[in-house]
Design a protein around this motif. Structure first.
Motif, PDB file in Angstrom:
ATOM      1  N   ASP A 294      88.702  42.211  20.010  1.00  0.00           N
ATOM      2  CA  ASP A 294      89.668  42.931  20.839  1.00  0.00           C
ATOM      3  C   ASP A 294      90.001  44.273  20.195  1.00  0.00           C
ATOM      4  O   ASP A 294      91.112  44.502  19.731  1.00  0.00           O
ATOM      5  CB  ASP A 294      90.930  42.081  21.009  1.00  0.00           C
ATOM      6  CG  ASP A 294      91.966  42.763  21.882  1.00  0.00           C
ATOM      7  OD1 ASP A 294      91.574  43.568  22.749  1.00  0.00           O
ATOM      8  OD2 ASP A 294      93.161  42.514  21.680  1.00  0.00           O
ATOM      9  N   SER A 295      89.035  45.177  20.193  1.00  0.00           N
ATOM     10  CA  SER A 295      89.196  46.441  19.492  1.00  0.00           C
ATOM     11  C   SER A 295      89.740  47.548  20.381  1.00  0.00           C
ATOM     12  O   SER A 295      90.045  48.636  19.899  1.00  0.00           O
ATOM     13  CB  SER A 295      87.856  46.881  18.890  1.00  0.00           C
ATOM     14  OG  SER A 295      86.832  46.779  19.864  1.00  0.00           O
ATOM     15  N   ASP A 296      89.860  47.277  21.683  1.00  0.00           N
ATOM     16  CA  ASP A 296      90.516  48.211  22.600  1.00  0.00           C
ATOM     17  C   ASP A 296      89.941  49.614  22.540  1.00  0.00           C
ATOM     18  O   ASP A 296      90.661  50.597  22.337  1.00  0.00           O
ATOM     19  CB  ASP A 296      92.029  48.237  22.324  1.00  0.00           C
ATOM     20  CG  ASP A 296      92.707  46.962  22.775  1.00  0.00           C
ATOM     21  OD1 ASP A 296      92.406  46.499  23.882  1.00  0.00           O
ATOM     22  OD2 ASP A 296      93.540  46.428  22.019  1.00  0.00           O
ATOM     23  N   HIS A 297      88.635  49.732  22.726  1.00  0.00           N
ATOM     24  CA  HIS A 297      88.008  51.044  22.807  1.00  0.00           C
ATOM     25  C   HIS A 297      88.307  51.681  24.168  1.00  0.00           C
ATOM     26  O   HIS A 297      88.604  50.996  25.151  1.00  0.00           O
ATOM     27  CB  HIS A 297      86.495  50.925  22.613  1.00  0.00           C
ATOM     28  CG  HIS A 297      86.078  50.670  21.206  1.00  0.00           C
ATOM     29  ND1 HIS A 297      86.376  49.501  20.545  1.00  0.00           N
ATOM     30  CD2 HIS A 297      85.398  51.436  20.320  1.00  0.00           C
ATOM     31  CE1 HIS A 297      85.881  49.554  19.309  1.00  0.00           C
ATOM     32  NE2 HIS A 297      85.291  50.718  19.150  1.00  0.00           N
ATOM     33  N   VAL A 298      88.169  52.988  24.227  1.00  0.00           N
ATOM     34  CA  VAL A 298      88.398  53.716  25.469  1.00  0.00           C
ATOM     35  C   VAL A 298      87.450  53.205  26.557  1.00  0.00           C
ATOM     36  O   VAL A 298      86.259  52.978  26.301  1.00  0.00           O
ATOM     37  CB  VAL A 298      88.203  55.229  25.246  1.00  0.00           C
ATOM     38  CG1 VAL A 298      88.360  56.000  26.558  1.00  0.00           C
ATOM     39  CG2 VAL A 298      89.187  55.740  24.209  1.00  0.00           C
ATOM     40  N   VAL A 299      87.966  53.035  27.740  1.00  0.00           N
ATOM     41  CA  VAL A 299      87.191  52.483  28.845  1.00  0.00           C
ATOM     42  C   VAL A 299      86.067  53.434  29.243  1.00  0.00           C
ATOM     43  O   VAL A 299      86.291  54.622  29.487  1.00  0.00           O
ATOM     44  CB  VAL A 299      88.105  52.226  30.056  1.00  0.00           C
ATOM     45  CG1 VAL A 299      87.283  51.843  31.284  1.00  0.00           C
ATOM     46  CG2 VAL A 299      89.104  51.120  29.725  1.00  0.00           C
ATOM     47  N   VAL A 300      84.856  52.910  29.272  1.00  0.00           N
ATOM     48  CA  VAL A 300      83.706  53.651  29.786  1.00  0.00           C
ATOM     49  C   VAL A 300      83.198  52.924  31.032  1.00  0.00           C
ATOM     50  O   VAL A 300      83.552  51.778  31.288  1.00  0.00           O
ATOM     51  CB  VAL A 300      82.579  53.765  28.734  1.00  0.00           C
ATOM     52  CG1 VAL A 300      83.058  54.523  27.514  1.00  0.00           C
ATOM     53  CG2 VAL A 300      82.041  52.390  28.342  1.00  0.00           C
ATOM     54  N   MET A 301      82.361  53.610  31.809  1.00  0.00           N
ATOM     55  CA  MET A 301      81.893  53.013  33.048  1.00  0.00           C
ATOM     56  C   MET A 301      80.685  52.122  32.765  1.00  0.00           C
ATOM     57  O   MET A 301      79.541  52.423  33.130  1.00  0.00           O
ATOM     58  CB  MET A 301      81.560  54.080  34.085  1.00  0.00           C
ATOM     59  CG  MET A 301      81.511  53.513  35.491  1.00  0.00           C
ATOM     60  SD  MET A 301      81.867  54.694  36.800  1.00  0.00           S
ATOM     61  CE  MET A 301      80.701  55.993  36.444  1.00  0.00           C
ATOM     62  N   ASP A 302      80.967  51.000  32.099  1.00  0.00           N
ATOM     63  CA  ASP A 302      79.916  50.052  31.774  1.00  0.00           C
ATOM     64  C   ASP A 302      79.822  48.984  32.860  1.00  0.00           C
ATOM     65  O   ASP A 302      80.541  49.018  33.871  1.00  0.00           O
ATOM     66  CB  ASP A 302      80.148  49.444  30.388  1.00  0.00           C
ATOM     67  CG  ASP A 302      81.487  48.731  30.271  1.00  0.00           C
ATOM     68  OD1 ASP A 302      82.183  48.554  31.315  1.00  0.00           O
ATOM     69  OD2 ASP A 302      81.861  48.346  29.150  1.00  0.00           O
ATOM     70  N   ASP A 303      78.923  48.022  32.655  1.00  0.00           N
ATOM     71  CA  ASP A 303      78.690  46.998  33.678  1.00  0.00           C
ATOM     72  C   ASP A 303      79.948  46.205  33.988  1.00  0.00           C
ATOM     73  O   ASP A 303      80.219  45.884  35.157  1.00  0.00           O
ATOM     74  CB  ASP A 303      77.575  46.048  33.222  1.00  0.00           C
ATOM     75  CG  ASP A 303      76.205  46.691  33.263  1.00  0.00           C
ATOM     76  OD1 ASP A 303      76.065  47.743  33.913  1.00  0.00           O
ATOM     77  OD2 ASP A 303      75.279  46.157  32.624  1.00  0.00           O
ATOM     78  N   GLU A 304      80.740  45.878  32.962  1.00  0.00           N
ATOM     79  CA  GLU A 304      81.920  45.060  33.218  1.00  0.00           C
ATOM     80  C   GLU A 304      82.971  45.826  34.014  1.00  0.00           C
ATOM     81  O   GLU A 304      83.605  45.274  34.916  1.00  0.00           O
ATOM     82  CB  GLU A 304      82.514  44.547  31.901  1.00  0.00           C
ATOM     83  CG  GLU A 304      83.867  43.851  32.023  1.00  0.00           C
ATOM     84  CD  GLU A 304      83.895  42.628  32.940  1.00  0.00           C
ATOM     85  OE1 GLU A 304      84.980  42.026  33.072  1.00  0.00           O
ATOM     86  OE2 GLU A 304      82.847  42.274  33.542  1.00  0.00           O
ATOM     87  N   LEU A 305      83.172  47.091  33.715  1.00  0.00           N
ATOM     88  CA  LEU A 305      84.132  47.870  34.504  1.00  0.00           C
ATOM     89  C   LEU A 305      83.682  47.943  35.962  1.00  0.00           C
ATOM     90  O   LEU A 305      84.497  47.780  36.884  1.00  0.00           O
ATOM     91  CB  LEU A 305      84.280  49.271  33.923  1.00  0.00           C
ATOM     92  CG  LEU A 305      85.321  50.151  34.637  1.00  0.00           C
ATOM     93  CD1 LEU A 305      86.719  49.593  34.454  1.00  0.00           C
ATOM     94  CD2 LEU A 305      85.243  51.586  34.126  1.00  0.00           C
TER      95      LEU A 305
END
Length: 426
Positions: A294-305
């Motif tokens: 749970d490192s809470d990196h900045v949201v990128v437009m990856d598959d999960e998003l």
């Protein structure tokens, strides 16, 4: 409107219209969606009540990029800059430690007046506010336990803090005319395997029952509870597990908060949404990007998003789901982090809304899995970017990476001129 952007948009509209997708209507719906932008990215989860207190609760922020907000006014200024680069009208998610007051209240003594400047600021800008009790980074979070602590006096302190937080959230909703979601998360757990897993959970349940005993107007305020798989210092056992809070929320008609980083690395929250939606009145999302843990990196437009966006759209959950962000990265410009994460979240929702959902569902129902796969794959290269550019331009925010120049200017003119936090505290 820039002519090339308009022309690209019109061409994209024609392509989508061939599949019955009304792009103008999609943008009208997108404009209604509100993302709850977390304030704690702006100052590395330090807050303003106990600025010398070490960060605890299994939370860690790494990096020392210059310009972290040191005061409420600086934090609001940074948020304003971020919102000026993000299309739409949104919300700000506050933790209790972000009270803006000259007083020195304890957490269990907080009142709405300690956040009045936040309310006035939000009202002037048409923003909503969400809220969270802060059950970490405090001397009373003893032994890594709060609402489940065996000492009744410790439990009483945190119960009273959470009760006060709910009243503050209800005040936000009443004053701003936008329902406030108050989310309860506690870090309680053990580093090594406990001898008794049941007793702490019984204590946590009893504490939560008391916290939620006061009835509040649901048009002003909604409650959510949030689980976690583990944290630093609670690797072996977390009192508030997913199963605990799923049962509690369903039994007590509370929203379940799903954080993208609070599960096993092979789990995804997108696959949980439709199941939980069958049994709950609403879901709160904390959209984050876990990396290893749970490192809470900045949201990128990856598959999960993208899958989260698809699930919300395809299962028609947007009206009952509250979307918030939860990441903190001190290794990059903090304002840029907000902009990147929020714009990506909106983009993912837009992409999902521009898919031929009904055609995909019909193909699946007919057993035509070939068509389902073909359409899914071909739409990945459809010109959603032209629609996004139009939406940004229409909303009066920079198109594509042009926002970065504004952040760089803000960094030079504002962020780099800030001293250390100690220069404010002392």
């Amino acid at each position: 409107m820039q002519e090339p952007i308009r022309q690209s948009y019109e061409a994209a509209k024609e392509l989508y219209a061939q599949h019955g997708i009304d792009v103008d209507q999609v943008l009208r719906e997108l404009e209604k969606l509100k993302i709850s932008v977390h304030c704690w990215q702006g100052d590395d989860v330090r807050g303003f009540l106990f600025q010398d207190q070490a960060l605890t609760g299994g939370i860690s922020v790494t990096g020392n990029y210059p310009g972290a907000a040191r005061t409420p006014n600086e934090l609001r200024s940074d948020l304003e800059k971020a919102f000026s680069l993000i299309p739409g009208k949104h919300k700000v998610n506050l933790h209790a430690i972000y009270a803006d007051t000259e007083e020195k209240p304890e957490l269990d003594e907080l009142e709405p007046r300690h956040f009045q400047r936040w309310v006035d600021w939000a009202r002037e800008r048409g923003l909503g506010l969400d809220f969270n009790p802060t059950c970490f980074s405090h001397e009373m979070s003893k032994d890594g336990l709060t609402l489940s602590h065996p000492d009744p006096a410790v439990r009483r302190f945190w119960i009273d803090h959470c009760k006060a937080s709910r009243r503050i959230g209800a005040y936000f909703g009443e004053q701003l005319g936008q329902t406030c979601v108050t989310n309860v998360w506690v870090p309680d757990g053990y580093k090594d395997t406990p001898a008794d897993r049941m007793a702490p959970r019984k204590r946590l349940k009893a504490s939560l029952d008391e916290v939620f005993a006061e009835k509040l107007d649901p048009s002003h305020h909604l409650d959510a509870v949030e689980s976690k798989l583990f944290g630093l210092g609670s690797e072996a056992y977390t009192v508030g597990s997913h199963e605990f809070y799923m049962g509690y929320a369903i039994q007590n008609h509370k929203m379940i908060c799903l954080d993208a980083g609070h599960f096993h690395p092979t789990e995804v929250i997108s696959n949980k949404l439709s199941s939980l939606a069958l049994y709950t009145s609403g879901i709160l999302l904390h959209v984050s990007r876990p990396m290893r843990w749970d490192s809470d990196h900045v949201v990128v437009m990856d598959d999960e998003l993208l899958d989260i966006g698809r699930e919300l759209v395809r299962s028609r959950l947007l009206d009952t789901t509250h979307i918030g962000l939860d990441f903190f990265d001190a290794s990059i410009n903090r304002v840029a982090a907000w902009v990147i994460g929020t714009r990506n979240t909106i983009k993912a929702l837009l992409r999902a809304m521009l898919e031929p959902v009904e055609a995909l569902k019909k193909a699946e129902l007919d057993g035509d899995f070939t068509t389902r796969l073909a359409l899914t794959e071909e739409f990945k290269s459809y010109p959603f970017g032209a629609v996004w550019d139009y939406y940004c331009d229409k909303s009066g925010v920079p198109v594509r990476e042009n926002w970065l120049a504004e952040v760089k200017t803000y960094e030079q003119n504002v962020l780099l001129k800030r001293g250390s936090r100690a220069s404010i505290v002392n």
